[in-house]
Enzyme design. Structure first.
Site, PDB file in Angstrom:
ATOM      1  N   SER A 140       0.859  -1.193   0.000  1.00  0.00           N
ATOM      2  CA  SER A 140       0.000   0.000   0.000  1.00  0.00           C
ATOM      3  C   SER A 140       0.888   1.234   0.000  1.00  0.00           C
ATOM      4  O   SER A 140       1.989   1.202   0.563  1.00  0.00           O
ATOM      5  CB  SER A 140      -0.878   0.021   1.251  1.00  0.00           C
ATOM      6  OG  SER A 140      -1.491   1.292   1.399  1.00  0.00           O
ATOM      7  N   TYR A 153      -0.935  -0.501  10.373  1.00  0.00           N
ATOM      8  CA  TYR A 153      -1.266  -0.960   9.012  1.00  0.00           C
ATOM      9  C   TYR A 153      -0.145  -0.546   8.051  1.00  0.00           C
ATOM     10  O   TYR A 153       0.359  -1.363   7.269  1.00  0.00           O
ATOM     11  CB  TYR A 153      -2.605  -0.358   8.572  1.00  0.00           C
ATOM     12  CG  TYR A 153      -2.960  -0.667   7.141  1.00  0.00           C
ATOM     13  CD1 TYR A 153      -3.507  -1.895   6.791  1.00  0.00           C
ATOM     14  CD2 TYR A 153      -2.737   0.271   6.127  1.00  0.00           C
ATOM     15  CE1 TYR A 153      -3.825  -2.188   5.472  1.00  0.00           C
ATOM     16  CE2 TYR A 153      -3.045  -0.007   4.806  1.00  0.00           C
ATOM     17  CZ  TYR A 153      -3.596  -1.237   4.483  1.00  0.00           C
ATOM     18  OH  TYR A 153      -3.898  -1.534   3.174  1.00  0.00           O
TER      19      TYR A 153
HETATM   20  N1  LIG Z   1      -8.798  -0.948  -0.688  1.00  0.00           N
HETATM   21  C1  LIG Z   1      -7.783  -0.116  -0.474  1.00  0.00           C
HETATM   22  O1  LIG Z   1      -7.952   1.125  -0.395  1.00  0.00           O
HETATM   23  C2  LIG Z   1      -6.393  -0.670  -0.374  1.00  0.00           C
HETATM   24  C3  LIG Z   1      -5.323   0.223  -0.502  1.00  0.00           C
HETATM   25  C4  LIG Z   1      -4.034  -0.255  -0.384  1.00  0.00           C
HETATM   26  C5  LIG Z   1      -3.808  -1.603  -0.184  1.00  0.00           C
HETATM   27  N2  LIG Z   1      -4.867  -2.468  -0.056  1.00  0.00           N
HETATM   28  C6  LIG Z   1      -4.564  -3.886   0.207  1.00  0.00           C
HETATM   29  O2  LIG Z   1      -5.196  -4.683  -0.762  1.00  0.00           O
HETATM   30  C7  LIG Z   1      -5.424  -5.992  -0.236  1.00  0.00           C
HETATM   31  C8  LIG Z   1      -6.875  -6.393  -0.503  1.00  0.00           C
HETATM   32  O3  LIG Z   1      -7.701  -5.499   0.202  1.00  0.00           O
HETATM   33  P1  LIG Z   1      -9.166  -5.099  -0.259  1.00  0.00           P
HETATM   34  O4  LIG Z   1      -9.214  -3.633  -0.308  1.00  0.00           O
HETATM   35  O5  LIG Z   1      -9.586  -5.884  -1.428  1.00  0.00           O
HETATM   36  O6  LIG Z   1      -9.943  -5.544   1.069  1.00  0.00           O
HETATM   37  P2  LIG Z   1     -11.314  -6.339   1.292  1.00  0.00           P
HETATM   38  O7  LIG Z   1     -12.305  -5.934   0.274  1.00  0.00           O
HETATM   39  O8  LIG Z   1     -11.620  -6.152   2.735  1.00  0.00           O
HETATM   40  O9  LIG Z   1     -10.876  -7.845   1.013  1.00  0.00           O
HETATM   41  C9  LIG Z   1      -9.965  -8.491   1.840  1.00  0.00           C
HETATM   42  C10 LIG Z   1      -9.840  -9.943   1.429  1.00  0.00           C
HETATM   43  O10 LIG Z   1      -8.987 -10.598   2.375  1.00  0.00           O
HETATM   44  C11 LIG Z   1      -9.664 -11.723   2.917  1.00  0.00           C
HETATM   45  N3  LIG Z   1      -9.315 -11.929   4.315  1.00  0.00           N
HETATM   46  C12 LIG Z   1      -9.452 -11.060   5.348  1.00  0.00           C
HETATM   47  N4  LIG Z   1      -9.081 -11.642   6.503  1.00  0.00           N
HETATM   48  C13 LIG Z   1      -8.682 -12.910   6.175  1.00  0.00           C
HETATM   49  C14 LIG Z   1      -8.207 -14.021   6.924  1.00  0.00           C
HETATM   50  N5  LIG Z   1      -8.044 -13.941   8.253  1.00  0.00           N
HETATM   51  N6  LIG Z   1      -7.913 -15.162   6.264  1.00  0.00           N
HETATM   52  C15 LIG Z   1      -8.090 -15.264   4.917  1.00  0.00           C
HETATM   53  N7  LIG Z   1      -8.535 -14.248   4.171  1.00  0.00           N
HETATM   54  C16 LIG Z   1      -8.832 -13.090   4.793  1.00  0.00           C
HETATM   55  C17 LIG Z   1     -11.149 -11.407   2.788  1.00  0.00           C
HETATM   56  O11 LIG Z   1     -11.909 -12.602   2.667  1.00  0.00           O
HETATM   57  P3  LIG Z   1     -12.777 -13.329   3.815  1.00  0.00           P
HETATM   58  O12 LIG Z   1     -13.388 -12.262   4.660  1.00  0.00           O
HETATM   59  O13 LIG Z   1     -13.734 -14.146   3.018  1.00  0.00           O
HETATM   60  O14 LIG Z   1     -11.775 -14.182   4.549  1.00  0.00           O
HETATM   61  C18 LIG Z   1     -11.177 -10.665   1.467  1.00  0.00           C
HETATM   62  O15 LIG Z   1     -11.239 -11.580   0.400  1.00  0.00           O
HETATM   63  C19 LIG Z   1      -5.077  -5.902   1.245  1.00  0.00           C
HETATM   64  O16 LIG Z   1      -3.790  -6.446   1.464  1.00  0.00           O
HETATM   65  C20 LIG Z   1      -5.077  -4.407   1.526  1.00  0.00           C
HETATM   66  O17 LIG Z   1      -4.254  -4.067   2.606  1.00  0.00           O
HETATM   67  C21 LIG Z   1      -6.139  -2.032  -0.157  1.00  0.00           C
END
Ligand SMILES: NC(=O)c1ccc[n+]([C@@H]2O[C@H](COP(=O)([O-])OP(=O)(O)OC[C@H]3O[C@@H](n4cnc5c(N)ncnc54)[C@H](OP(=O)(O)O)[C@@H]3O)[C@@H](O)[C@H]2O)c1
Length: 262
Positions: A140, A153
Site C-alpha cells: 500500500s 497498518y
Molecule cells: N482498498 C484499499 O484502499 C487498499 C489500498 C491499499 C492496499 N490495499 C490492500 O489490498 C489488499 C486487498 O484489500 P481489499 O481492499 O480488497 O480488502 P477487502 O475488500 O476487505 O478484502 C480483503 C480480502 O482478504 C480476505 N481476508 C481477510 N481476513 C482474512 C483471513 N483472516 N484469512 C483469509 N482471508 C482473509 C477477505 O476474505 P474473507 O473475509 O472471506 O476471509 C477478502 O477476500 C489488502 O492487502 C489491503 O491491505 C487495499
C-alpha cells in the site's frame, strides 16, 4: 497446447483479490481462491467457470489460523502447476495506535505480515528451482507515508514492500518475478473494517481500474507498481536517494556529530 500456470490468490472472496481472480481467469489461468467466506467464493467461482471455462478451486482458510496457513503452504510447496502467488489478503483496523488493542494489532500483523511471508517462503524454493514463477505482494502507499495516520497498518505494508524488494534481489537472478503493488485508496470493504465510510472519502479508485493497472505493471515486470503515481520518476528519485546512502552505512566510526568531545 500447454496449460497456463495456475494462480493462487489469497483474499479472493471480494475486493482486489476477487478482481485478480476474474482477470487471471480471463487470461486462461486456472485459479485457486483462498479466503474464509466460502459462499462468496462459490458465487464468484460459478460465474468465472461459466464465463471463462477455466478450472476454479476454492480453499477455505483463515490465514490467522496456523493450521489453515499450513494447508496453503503445503499446496504451494507441492503443486507444480501453481506458477503465480498473489499475496493479497489483508485488512486494516479502526482507530489510532493507542486505541487499538494489542490482540487486534497482533491479528493484523498475523494476516498482513506473517501469513504473507510464510506463503512466499513456502513457494519461493520451488519457483527458484524451476527458474520461473511469480509472486505478487499487495502492499500500500500507506507503507510509504506515516503521515496518512494508519501506523501499524502502514508498518505492515512497509514490511511487504521491503520484503518484495529483497525477494526481487534474491529470486530475480533465479528467474522468479516478484512485484509489490502499492494501491492508494480503492473502493472496497476494507474501509468498513477500518471504521471509515468509503463514500465520504474523496479520490477513491474503482477496484477494476486498480487491478487492471497493477496487471500492466505485472506484464511489464515492474518490481514496484504504484498505480496512482502520475510520474514514475518520483518513485525512481525516491529510491535513488536511498541508494546514495548505502555506501555510507559501512563505517568503522560513528559520524562526527555522535562523537563526544573529550
Ligand atoms: N482498498 C484499499 O484502499 C487498499 C489500498 C491499499 C492496499 N490495499 C490492500 O489490498 C489488499 C486487498 O484489500 P481489499 O481492499 O480488497 O480488502 P477487502 O475488500 O476487505 O478484502 C480483503 C480480502 O482478504 C480476505 N481476508 C481477510 N481476513 C482474512 C483471513 N483472516 N484469512 C483469509 N482471508 C482473509 C477477505 O476474505 P474473507 O473475509 O472471506 O476471509 C477478502 O477476500 C489488502 O492487502 C489491503 O491491505 C487495499
Amino acid at each position: 497446447m500447454q496449460q497456463k500456470p495456475a494462480v493462487l490468490i489469497t483474499g479472493a472472496s471480494t475486493g482486489i483479490g476477487a478482481v485478480y481472480a476474474d482477470r487471471f481467469a480471463r487470461r486462461g489461468h486456472p485459479i485457486v481462491m483462498v479466503a474464509r467466506d466460502t459462499e462468496r467464493m462459490q458465487t464468484l467461482a460459478a460465474r468465472l467457470r461459466a464465463e471463462t471455462g477455466v478450472e476454479i478451486e476454492i480453499l477455505k482458510a483463515d490465514l490467522n489460523d496456523p493450521a489453515d496457513v499450513a494447508k496453503i503452504e503445503t499446496r504451494l510447496r507441492d503443486d507444480p502447476n501453481l506458477g503465480v502467488l498473489v499475496n493479497n489478503a489483508g485488512t486494516a483496523l479502526p482507530g489510532t495506535f493507542i486505541e487499538q488493542s494489542s490482540d487486534d494489532v497482533t491479528r493484523l500483523i498475523g494476516l498482513n505480515v506473517t501469513a504473507l511471508t510464510r506463503l512466499a517462503s513456502a513457494v519461493a524454493p520451488r519457483f527458484g528451482r524451476a527458474g520461473q514463477g511469480a509472486i505478487v505482494n499487495v502492499a500500500s502507499v500507506v507503507g510509504l507515508a506515516p503521515e496518512l495516520g494508519m501506523t501499524v497498518y502502514g508498518a505492515t505494508k512497509a514490511f511487504v514492500l521491503f520484503l518484495s524488494q529483497g525477494l526481487h534481489l534474491e529470486l530475480g537472478p533465479k528467474g522468479v518475478y516478484v512485484q509489490a503493488v502499492l494501491p492508494s485508496g480503492t473502493r472496497t470493504e476494507i474501509w468498513q473494517h477500518a471504521g471509515r465510510d468509503v463514500n465520504k472519502i474523496e479520490g477513491m479508485m474503482e477496484v477494476d481500474e486498480l487491478v487492471d493497472a497493477a496487471l500492466v505493471g505485472f506484464d511489464n515486470r515492474e518490481t514496484v507498481t504504484i498505480p496512482t503515481l502520475p510520474e514514475l520518476e518520483q518513485w525512481q528519485q525516491y529510491d535513488a536517494a536511498r541508494l546514495v546512502m548505502l555506501p555510507n552505512f559501512r563505517q568503522e566510526h560513528a559520524a562526527t556529530r555522535y562523537r563526544r568531545k573529550m
